[in-house]
Motif scaffolding. Sequence first.
Motif, PDB file in Angstrom:
ATOM      1  N   MET A  77       0.863  -1.171   0.000  1.00 61.65           N
ATOM      2  CA  MET A  77       0.000   0.000   0.000  1.00 61.65           C
ATOM      3  C   MET A  77       0.903   1.225   0.000  1.00 61.65           C
ATOM      4  O   MET A  77       1.837   1.318   0.771  1.00 61.65           O
ATOM      5  N   ASP A  78       0.575   2.148  -0.882  1.00 59.20           N
ATOM      6  CA  ASP A  78       1.331   3.392  -0.912  1.00 59.20           C
ATOM      7  C   ASP A  78       0.391   4.568  -0.598  1.00 59.20           C
ATOM      8  O   ASP A  78      -0.808   4.389  -0.394  1.00 59.20           O
ATOM      9  N   GLU A  79       0.955   5.753  -0.551  1.00 56.48           N
ATOM     10  CA  GLU A  79       0.188   6.930  -0.149  1.00 56.48           C
ATOM     11  C   GLU A  79      -0.969   7.197  -1.109  1.00 56.48           C
ATOM     12  O   GLU A  79      -2.068   7.553  -0.684  1.00 56.48           O
ATOM     13  N   LYS A  80      -0.750   7.003  -2.408  1.00 53.96           N
ATOM     14  CA  LYS A  80      -1.822   7.243  -3.376  1.00 53.96           C
ATOM     15  C   LYS A  80      -2.995   6.309  -3.128  1.00 53.96           C
ATOM     16  O   LYS A  80      -4.153   6.731  -3.130  1.00 53.96           O
ATOM     17  N   ASN A  81      -2.711   5.008  -2.914  1.00 52.94           N
ATOM     18  CA  ASN A  81      -3.786   4.045  -2.631  1.00 52.94           C
ATOM     19  C   ASN A  81      -4.534   4.427  -1.358  1.00 52.94           C
ATOM     20  O   ASN A  81      -5.763   4.342  -1.306  1.00 52.94           O
ATOM     21  N   ILE A  88      -0.535  10.196   7.515  1.00 49.22           N
ATOM     22  CA  ILE A  88      -0.282   9.243   6.432  1.00 49.22           C
ATOM     23  C   ILE A  88       0.660   8.114   6.852  1.00 49.22           C
ATOM     24  O   ILE A  88       0.349   6.937   6.684  1.00 49.22           O
ATOM     25  N   SER A  89       1.812   8.439   7.407  1.00 50.14           N
ATOM     26  CA  SER A  89       2.790   7.386   7.723  1.00 50.14           C
ATOM     27  C   SER A  89       2.239   6.412   8.758  1.00 50.14           C
ATOM     28  O   SER A  89       2.432   5.201   8.640  1.00 50.14           O
ATOM     29  N   GLY A  90       1.521   6.920   9.755  1.00 45.69           N
ATOM     30  CA  GLY A  90       0.931   6.036  10.764  1.00 45.69           C
ATOM     31  C   GLY A  90      -0.120   5.121  10.168  1.00 45.69           C
ATOM     32  O   GLY A  90      -0.195   3.931  10.499  1.00 45.69           O
ATOM     33  N   MET A  91      -0.927   5.658   9.258  1.00 45.50           N
ATOM     34  CA  MET A  91      -1.964   4.843   8.626  1.00 45.50           C
ATOM     35  C   MET A  91      -1.361   3.796   7.703  1.00 45.50           C
ATOM     36  O   MET A  91      -1.848   2.663   7.641  1.00 45.50           O
ATOM     37  N   LEU A  92      -0.315   4.172   6.978  1.00 41.90           N
ATOM     38  CA  LEU A  92       0.359   3.195   6.125  1.00 41.90           C
ATOM     39  C   LEU A  92       0.934   2.065   6.969  1.00 41.90           C
ATOM     40  O   LEU A  92       0.860   0.889   6.588  1.00 41.90           O
ATOM     41  N   ASN A  93       1.507   2.402   8.121  1.00 39.86           N
ATOM     42  CA  ASN A  93       2.031   1.391   9.030  1.00 39.86           C
ATOM     43  C   ASN A  93       0.902   0.493   9.538  1.00 39.86           C
ATOM     44  O   ASN A  93       1.043  -0.737   9.573  1.00 39.86           O
ATOM     45  N   PHE A 125      -1.979  -0.173   8.056  1.00 36.81           N
ATOM     46  CA  PHE A 125      -2.415  -1.033   6.969  1.00 36.81           C
ATOM     47  C   PHE A 125      -1.450  -2.190   6.763  1.00 36.81           C
ATOM     48  O   PHE A 125      -1.873  -3.326   6.539  1.00 36.81           O
ATOM     49  N   SER A 126      -0.159  -1.933   6.841  1.00 39.69           N
ATOM     50  CA  SER A 126       0.834  -2.997   6.678  1.00 39.69           C
ATOM     51  C   SER A 126       0.669  -4.060   7.755  1.00 39.69           C
ATOM     52  O   SER A 126       0.749  -5.260   7.473  1.00 39.69           O
TER      53      SER A 126
END
Length: 94
Positions: free
Chosen positions: A1-5, A22-27, A29-30
């Motif tokens: 998952m990247d920022e655009k997704n 953003i960075s916390g949400m990406l983490n 999701f991972s």
Amino acid sequence: MDEKNLRDIAALAKLSIRDEEISGMLNDFSRIVSYVDEIKNLDTSSVEDDEIYQLTMNSLRPDIKENTLNRDALSKIAPSYENGYVVVPRVIET
């Protein structure tokens, strides 16, 4: 998952995401995807179908008229009441 997704998903869900989130949400999701991958790798060979799917029946109750609120009582407890209807905030924009 990247920022655009992530931003695309947030837009579909009508969520507003601040740049600092953003960075916390990406983490997050991972971590969720990793957990789902762990679940997919579980050995379920010893679990029988009848342990998962149990026969269920609709349980119906008799249709008996009971005491309900009349309009006068409802108008007294509703936050907003007009012309015989409870007024609620708009949830869908037109």
